[in-house]
Design a protein around this motif. Structure first.
Motif, mmCIF file in Angstrom:
data_model
loop_
_atom_site.group_PDB
_atom_site.id
_atom_site.type_symbol
_atom_site.label_atom_id
_atom_site.label_comp_id
_atom_site.label_asym_id
_atom_site.label_seq_id
_atom_site.Cartn_x
_atom_site.Cartn_y
_atom_site.Cartn_z
ATOM 1 N N GLU A 129 0.840 -1.200 0.000
ATOM 2 C CA GLU A 129 0.000 0.000 0.000
ATOM 3 C C GLU A 129 0.875 1.250 0.000
ATOM 4 N N GLU A 130 0.312 2.350 -0.509
ATOM 5 C CA GLU A 130 1.079 3.585 -0.626
ATOM 6 C C GLU A 130 1.525 4.123 0.730
ATOM 7 N N THR A 131 0.665 3.969 1.744
ATOM 8 C CA THR A 131 1.039 4.444 3.096
ATOM 9 C C THR A 131 2.211 3.640 3.649
ATOM 10 N N ASP A 132 2.198 2.321 3.393
ATOM 11 C CA ASP A 132 3.309 1.467 3.844
ATOM 12 C C ASP A 132 4.578 1.800 3.069
ATOM 13 N N ALA A 133 4.411 2.088 1.752
ATOM 14 C CA ALA A 133 5.561 2.446 0.920
ATOM 15 C C ALA A 133 6.200 3.743 1.413
ATOM 16 N N GLU A 134 5.359 4.717 1.792
ATOM 17 C CA GLU A 134 5.869 5.988 2.316
ATOM 18 C C GLU A 134 6.644 5.774 3.614
ATOM 19 N N ASN A 135 6.105 4.945 4.504
ATOM 20 C CA ASN A 135 6.771 4.665 5.777
ATOM 21 C C ASN A 135 8.111 3.967 5.561
ATOM 22 N N MET A 136 8.123 3.012 4.602
ATOM 23 C CA MET A 136 9.377 2.314 4.313
ATOM 24 C C MET A 136 10.409 3.263 3.704
ATOM 25 N N LYS A 137 9.937 4.156 2.850
ATOM 26 C CA LYS A 137 10.849 5.141 2.247
ATOM 27 C C LYS A 137 11.505 5.993 3.325
ATOM 28 N N LEU A 138 10.694 6.486 4.246
ATOM 29 C CA LEU A 138 11.222 7.345 5.312
ATOM 30 C C LEU A 138 12.162 6.575 6.238
ATOM 31 N N LYS A 139 11.917 5.283 6.408
ATOM 32 C CA LYS A 139 12.703 4.484 7.353
ATOM 33 C C LYS A 139 13.997 3.947 6.743
ATOM 34 N N TYR A 140 13.922 3.478 5.475
ATOM 35 C CA TYR A 140 15.058 2.761 4.906
ATOM 36 C C TYR A 140 15.765 3.454 3.731
ATOM 37 N N ALA A 141 15.066 4.330 3.032
ATOM 38 C CA ALA A 141 15.592 4.840 1.750
ATOM 39 C C ALA A 141 16.841 5.701 1.908
ATOM 40 N N LYS A 142 17.777 5.465 0.986
ATOM 41 C CA LYS A 142 18.966 6.294 0.832
ATOM 42 C C LYS A 142 19.100 6.634 -0.643
ATOM 43 N N ALA A 143 19.591 7.837 -0.912
ATOM 44 C CA ALA A 143 19.745 8.249 -2.305
ATOM 45 C C ALA A 143 20.856 7.459 -2.994
ATOM 46 N N TYR A 144 21.831 7.022 -2.207
ATOM 47 C CA TYR A 144 22.947 6.254 -2.773
ATOM 48 C C TYR A 144 23.464 5.253 -1.745
ATOM 49 N N THR A 145 23.709 4.031 -2.208
ATOM 50 C CA THR A 145 24.316 2.998 -1.365
ATOM 51 C C THR A 145 25.429 2.338 -2.159
ATOM 52 N N ASP A 146 26.626 2.305 -1.609
ATOM 53 C CA ASP A 146 27.751 1.671 -2.287
ATOM 54 C C ASP A 146 27.491 0.170 -2.442
ATOM 55 N N ILE A 147 27.860 -0.364 -3.601
ATOM 56 C CA ILE A 147 27.600 -1.776 -3.895
ATOM 57 C C ILE A 147 28.199 -2.690 -2.826
ATOM 58 N N SER A 148 29.376 -2.307 -2.329
ATOM 59 C CA SER A 148 30.055 -3.141 -1.318
ATOM 60 C C SER A 148 29.298 -3.173 0.008
ATOM 61 N N ASN A 149 28.397 -2.197 0.176
ATOM 62 C CA ASN A 149 27.643 -2.142 1.431
ATOM 63 C C ASN A 149 26.256 -2.786 1.327
ATOM 64 N N ILE A 150 25.919 -3.305 0.144
ATOM 65 C CA ILE A 150 24.614 -3.958 -0.022
ATOM 66 C C ILE A 150 24.716 -5.409 0.440
ATOM 67 N N ASP A 151 23.907 -5.772 1.389
ATOM 68 C CA ASP A 151 23.871 -7.135 1.916
ATOM 69 C C ASP A 151 22.778 -7.915 1.202
ATOM 70 N N PRO A 152 23.117 -8.869 0.330
ATOM 71 C CA PRO A 152 22.104 -9.615 -0.433
ATOM 72 C C PRO A 152 21.178 -10.455 0.435
ATOM 73 N N THR A 153 21.584 -10.694 1.673
ATOM 74 C CA THR A 153 20.742 -11.514 2.568
ATOM 75 C C THR A 153 19.802 -10.661 3.426
ATOM 76 N N LEU A 154 19.995 -9.334 3.379
ATOM 77 C CA LEU A 154 19.191 -8.446 4.230
ATOM 78 C C LEU A 154 17.818 -8.191 3.617
#
Length: 480
Positions: free
Chosen positions: A245-270
């Motif tokens: 839902e859009e409200t859940d998407a907004e909450n997730m954006k505010l909680k987790y979103a970053k404009a940039y994440t280095d590839i080496s810092n992306i955890d494929p299991t997370l």
């Protein structure tokens, strides 16, 4: 004795904000009240599309402010912005008779010609003077200079006519008098940018919910203004493809979103939690967010005119709610190759308030505070008491601009003439034109009469001369 205060209203895409404040002797501003209304059902991309619902929101804003202030509101300051606002350069040329000295009247005439330019379905909101070309030299103040050729270079800021008409209609229907209408991006820029940034050259990016506004300054003058119909809400809508839902998407954006994440810092299991039972891969989430952020940044940079892209010594200044996203400055550095990035979380004025909306300093109140800072006319009406008979009296509202203002009086300041002011100015211009035409007609008639008289006199003299010649000729013939 009623207290004095200023009221400003910002018509945002996600919310409509009303604010009341007092200006203190030390230059600071004390916020007396701030209220918000959800405007997503009546405003899209910063533009009114449902007049009735907008009127309801405006009425509710004013009612809430009155209840807090315990005082009537006589007039308000309004910010104009949103989709379809764009700037276009225009040059007016005037050839002068041999080495004429430029007067203020000549400059006013050029400015009038520019303001009377017509664009299909577009309204000129403001016209910022860039410079004047005097023969082959450029000047900002040409009055008193001698030349043969004069050019006025202007930046006309345009908006669609129906958007302009809608905003005036809404305030008229809601019975809310407008003290002044301002171009919101210019009002905010004056409160967010410093003089050195404007002089050195800078790019101001207001990252809003539905739109991103780009303003370019150089040598202290606005050189370009445009609004992109992309904002942080587009990121939210993209996240709904994860079947949330859009409200859940907004909450997730505010909680987790970053404009940039280095590839080496992306955890494929997370995984990021959507709700109690569902999760989404962090890698997929990051890809969606970064793709949209890159699109917004690239489109914003694309708006900068080529002739100014290498003159932004003041750097890039980011503001608005979207500027709170972590690493947003890094994305701008990557795509623009400009290292000097500043995030303007708050206006330059000192603002006194205990309201978290103000004290959070998250850039979301910068526009409405910029409008409040522009205000210089009292917006307070009568005090609201408990006496029914007292309350029954309507608050008298002064006619703010009884004498029609010439649009050139506010040129380049971001002031937008309201429909009533525009009508008065047009009527005054019409009367002036009719008077000039009448004077020209009288002058033409006088000149025609003068020429007719001269012709008549010349004709009589010619007849007398012919008579004398004939008499002399006849006399000579008789003598022979």
């Amino acid at each position: 004795m009623p207290k004095e205060f200023i009221v400003a209203i910002e018509l945002g895409s996600s919310k409509m904000t009303g604010i009341a404040g007092q200006k203190n002797l030390d230059g600071s501003i004390t916020v007396l009240a701030i209220v918000e209304e959800n405007s997503s059902s009546c405003i899209r991309k910063g533009v009114i599309y449902n007049i009735d619902k907008t009127c309801q929101c405006l009425t509710s804003i004013i009612k809430k402010l009155k209840n807090i202030l315990k005082q009537d509101i006589a007039q308000v300051y309004v910010g104009v912005g949103g989709r379809s606002i764009r700037s276009i350069k225009n040059v007016i040329v005037k050839d002068l008779p041999g080495n004429s000295i430029i007067s203020q009247e000549m400059i006013n005439e050029i400015m009038d010609v520019n303001r009377n330019m017509t664009y299909p379905d577009q309204e000129i909101l403001d016209a910022a003077t860039q410079e004047y070309k005097i023969d082959n030299q450029f000047q900002t103040d040409p009055v008193g200079i001698q030349c043969n050729h004069l050019e006025g270079i202007f930046l006309n800021i345009l908006w669609r006519k129906n958007f302009y008409n809608n905003i005036n209609t809404c305030f008229e229907n809601a019975n809310i008098p407008i003290a002044e209408m301002y171009l919101a991006p210019l009002a905010m820029a004056d409160s967010v940018l410093n003089d050195s940034e404007k002089r050195a050259g800078c790019m101001l990016v207001d990252l809003g919910a539905d739109t991103t506004t780009v303003s370019v300054y150089y040598k202290g003058i606005l050189r370009h203004l445009s609004v992109i119909p992309l904002g942080s809400s587009n990121i939210t809508k993209d996240l709904t493809c994860l079947q949330i839902e859009e409200t859940d998407a907004e909450n997730m954006k505010l909680k987790y979103a970053k404009a940039y994440t280095d590839i080496s810092n992306i955890d494929p299991t997370l995984n990021y939690q959507i709700d109690r039972d569902r999760y989404v891969e962090s890698k997929k989430f990051i890809e969606i967010v970064e793709a949209r952020v890159e699109e917004i940044v690239e489109n914003a940079w694309f708006q900068v005119p080529v002739e100014y892209s290498d003159k932004l010594m003041g750097g890039i200044i980011l503001t608005g709610g979207g500027s709170n996203m972590p690493e947003i400055d890094k994305v701008f550095k990557t795509h623009t190759h400009i290292e000097k990035i500043r995030i303007a979380k708050f206006v330059s004025q000192t603002v006194n308030s205990k309201d978290p909306k103000i004290t959070n300093h998250n850039g979301m109140m910068n526009t409405v505070l910029g409008l409040l800072a522009k205000g210089n006319m009292n917006c307070a009406g009568n005090e609201i008491g408990t006496d029914l008979f007292t309350n029954a009296e309507t608050t008298p509202v002064n006619d703010l601009h009884k004498t029609p203002r010439n649009p050139n009086e506010t040129v380049g300041t971001g002031v937008v003439l309201t429909a009533a002011e525009k009508q008065k100015a047009e009527e005054e211009a019409k009367r002036k034109k009719e008077l000039e035409e009448e004077e020209a007609r009288k002058a033409a008639e006088e000149e025609a009469a003068k020429q007719a008289k001269e012709r008549k006199e010349n004709s009589l003299l010619h007849k007398m001369m012919r008579g004398i010649k004939s008499f002399v000729k006849d006399t000579i013939s008789e003598e022979e």
